[in-house]
Scaffold this active site. Structure first.
Site, PDB file in Angstrom:
ATOM      1  N   ARG A 100      39.134  19.739 -56.825  1.00 52.79           N
ATOM      2  CA  ARG A 100      38.303  20.908 -56.511  1.00 52.79           C
ATOM      3  C   ARG A 100      38.448  21.859 -57.686  1.00 52.79           C
ATOM      4  NH1 ARG A 100      37.598  24.291 -51.063  1.00 52.79           N
ATOM      5  NH2 ARG A 100      36.309  22.455 -50.773  1.00 52.79           N
ATOM      6  N   HIS A 126      28.833  19.730 -54.106  1.00 55.34           N
ATOM      7  CA  HIS A 126      29.841  19.475 -53.069  1.00 55.34           C
ATOM      8  C   HIS A 126      29.418  18.199 -52.331  1.00 55.34           C
ATOM      9  CE1 HIS A 126      33.150  20.119 -50.545  1.00 55.34           C
ATOM     10  NE2 HIS A 126      32.813  21.218 -49.908  1.00 55.34           N
ATOM     11  N   GLN A 129      30.818  17.197 -48.791  1.00 50.57           N
ATOM     12  CA  GLN A 129      30.274  17.982 -47.680  1.00 50.57           C
ATOM     13  C   GLN A 129      28.928  17.401 -47.243  1.00 50.57           C
ATOM     14  OE1 GLN A 129      31.743  20.715 -46.059  1.00 50.57           O
ATOM     15  NE2 GLN A 129      30.094  20.246 -44.637  1.00 50.57           N
ATOM     16  N   ASP A 217      25.572  28.976 -45.714  1.00 49.01           N
ATOM     17  CA  ASP A 217      26.874  28.963 -46.404  1.00 49.01           C
ATOM     18  C   ASP A 217      27.211  30.412 -46.733  1.00 49.01           C
ATOM     19  OD1 ASP A 217      29.119  28.252 -47.913  1.00 49.01           O
ATOM     20  OD2 ASP A 217      27.989  27.480 -49.617  1.00 49.01           O
ATOM     21  N   CYS A 257      28.988  24.701 -43.615  1.00 49.16           N
ATOM     22  CA  CYS A 257      30.078  23.892 -44.194  1.00 49.16           C
ATOM     23  C   CYS A 257      31.445  24.473 -43.861  1.00 49.16           C
ATOM     24  CB  CYS A 257      29.897  23.793 -45.703  1.00 49.16           C
ATOM     25  SG  CYS A 257      29.740  25.400 -46.510  1.00 49.16           S
ATOM     26  N   ARG A 285      33.922  15.295 -42.111  1.00 46.25           N
ATOM     27  CA  ARG A 285      34.502  15.224 -43.458  1.00 46.25           C
ATOM     28  C   ARG A 285      35.560  14.118 -43.487  1.00 46.25           C
ATOM     29  NH1 ARG A 285      34.434  19.624 -46.898  1.00 46.25           N
ATOM     30  NH2 ARG A 285      35.461  18.145 -48.285  1.00 46.25           N
TER      31      ARG A 285
HETATM   32  N1  NVA Z   1      29.758  27.647 -51.516  1.00 44.54           N
HETATM   33  C1  NVA Z   1      31.110  27.746 -51.030  1.00 44.54           C
HETATM   34  C2  NVA Z   1      31.494  26.507 -50.309  1.00 44.54           C
HETATM   35  C3  NVA Z   1      32.886  26.476 -49.749  1.00 44.54           C
HETATM   36  C4  NVA Z   1      33.206  25.179 -49.049  1.00 44.54           C
HETATM   37  C5  NVA Z   1      32.045  28.020 -52.199  1.00 44.54           C
HETATM   38  O1  NVA Z   1      31.845  27.433 -53.268  1.00 44.54           O
HETATM   39  O2  NVA Z   1      32.972  28.824 -52.045  1.00 44.54           O
HETATM   40  N1   CP Z   2      33.754  22.993 -46.363  1.00 43.87           N
HETATM   41  C1   CP Z   2      34.837  22.933 -47.148  1.00 43.87           C
HETATM   42  O1   CP Z   2      34.836  22.303 -48.228  1.00 43.87           O
HETATM   43  O2   CP Z   2      35.921  23.597 -46.667  1.00 43.87           O
HETATM   44  P1   CP Z   2      37.287  23.919 -47.418  1.00 43.87           P
HETATM   45  O3   CP Z   2      36.954  24.947 -48.490  1.00 43.87           O
HETATM   46  O4   CP Z   2      38.192  24.448 -46.365  1.00 43.87           O
HETATM   47  O5   CP Z   2      37.801  22.655 -48.046  1.00 43.87           O
END
Ligand code: NVA
Ligand code: CP
Length: 300
Positions: A100, A126, A129, A217, A257, A285
């Site tokens: 990540r 992502h 997701q 989101d 998500c 997931r």
């Molecule tokens: N768009 C959000 C998704 C988190 C799972 C982010 O990047 O923080």
């Molecule tokens: N939706 C998602 O990726 O959640 P987290 O940020 O908790 O991993």
């Protein structure tokens, strides 16, 4: 070497097969326990996570393997070791890398190693997701294809992977975004060129009208915190409240998500209401990632 940096790296048939496998794992979580005995997933997290971290770790455990949480601050990466060297070295110990990251380019550089790399969220995409979301649509509507999905909010990572999902899984997608927050043109054009049915609009009602599912989101993604006040203003008309949700089909489901901010992008009434499928998405997931790990590591 096969990776999962983007859904577009996989064919529609291979992605559908992944969903079939995921449904199998959901019905029989330990059915392939032992297929990854002694195998390890190295997980690098530059940003926080609840779902991604826990679901990948549990998925490895269910296959008989294990996962290792690595923070860049604890790795030599934080002291300037290159991403490519990190990937090459991790490849000598682990059987796959999940990361990540802030910059999408970082997951691309991790492919310098010799093991599969999985994108656990970048600023751009992502994919894991969107896999879980496609399984959720399949469960709710019998097919991921027979669905008109509305996405409201920021045209960034989650939206981009849904656009890729529209190209690969065949659901229709209407994206409602404030001006200036539209998804990247290159991603939209590539998906359209591969047959995606996409509408991009600045009108939230146009996006939601008659949709089978309404997805949103957070307004401020991880890494965009400096813009939070400006975003708070721009996204107000895109909040999914009962009035906006009422423009969707009568049996429409609500998707997110997670993590969610009640009162910002969605009201508590909608996300905690009877048509919310957000916990199924979160659970899925796990099943889709178990299928992905099995496919990438056990099948190779
Ligand atoms: N768009 C959000 C998704 C988190 C799972 C982010 O990047 O923080
Ligand atoms: N939706 C998602 O990726 O959640 P987290 O940020 O908790 O991993």
């Amino acid at each position: 070497m096969r990776h999962m940096l983007s859904l577009m790296d996989w064919t529609a048939g291979d992605l559908r097969a992944l969903l079939d496998l995921a449904a199998g794992f959901k019905a029989d979580p330990l059915g392939r326990h032992g297929s990854l005995t002694g195998r390890t997933l190295a997980m690098i997290f530059e940003k926080p996570s609840t779902r991604t971290r826990v679901s990948f770790e549990v998925a490895m455990n269910r296959l008989g393997g294990s996962a290792m949480f690595l923070s860049p601050n604890d790795l030599q990466l934080g002291r300037g070791e290159t991403i490519a060297d990190t990937a090459r070295v991790l490849s000598r110990y682990a059987d796959a890398i999940m990361a990540r990251v802030f910059k999408h380019n970082t997951v691309e550089q991790l492919t310098a190693g010799t093991v599969p790399v999985i994108n656990g969220l970048s600023d751009k995409l992502h994919p894991c997701q969107a896999l879980a979301d496609a399984l959720t649509l399949r469960e709710r509507f019998g097919s991921e294809r027979a669905v008109e999905l509305a996405y409201l909010g920021d045209g960034n990572n989650v939206c981009h992977s849904l656009i890729n999902g529209a190209a690969r899984f065949g659901f229709g997608l209407r994206v409602g975004v404030p001006a200036g927050y539209e998804p990247e043109r290159e991603i939209v054009d590539a998906a359209r060129a591969q047959g995606a049915k996409l509408l991009i609009t600045n009108d939230p009602r146009e996006a939601v009208a008659g949709a089978n599912a309404v997805y949103t989101d957070v307004w401020t993604s991880m890494g965009d915190e400096a813009e939070a006040a400006e975003r708070q203003r721009a996204f107000q008309p895109f909040r999914v409240d009962a009035a906006l949700f009422a423009h969707a089909a009568p049996d429409a489901v609500f998707l997110h998500c997670l993590p969610a901010h009640r009162g910002d992008e969605v009201t508590a009434e909608v996300i905690d209401g009877p048509r919310s499928a957000v916990l199924d998405q979160a659970e899925n997931r796990l099943h889709t990632e178990q299928a992905l790990l099995f496919t990438l590591i056990a099948r190779g």
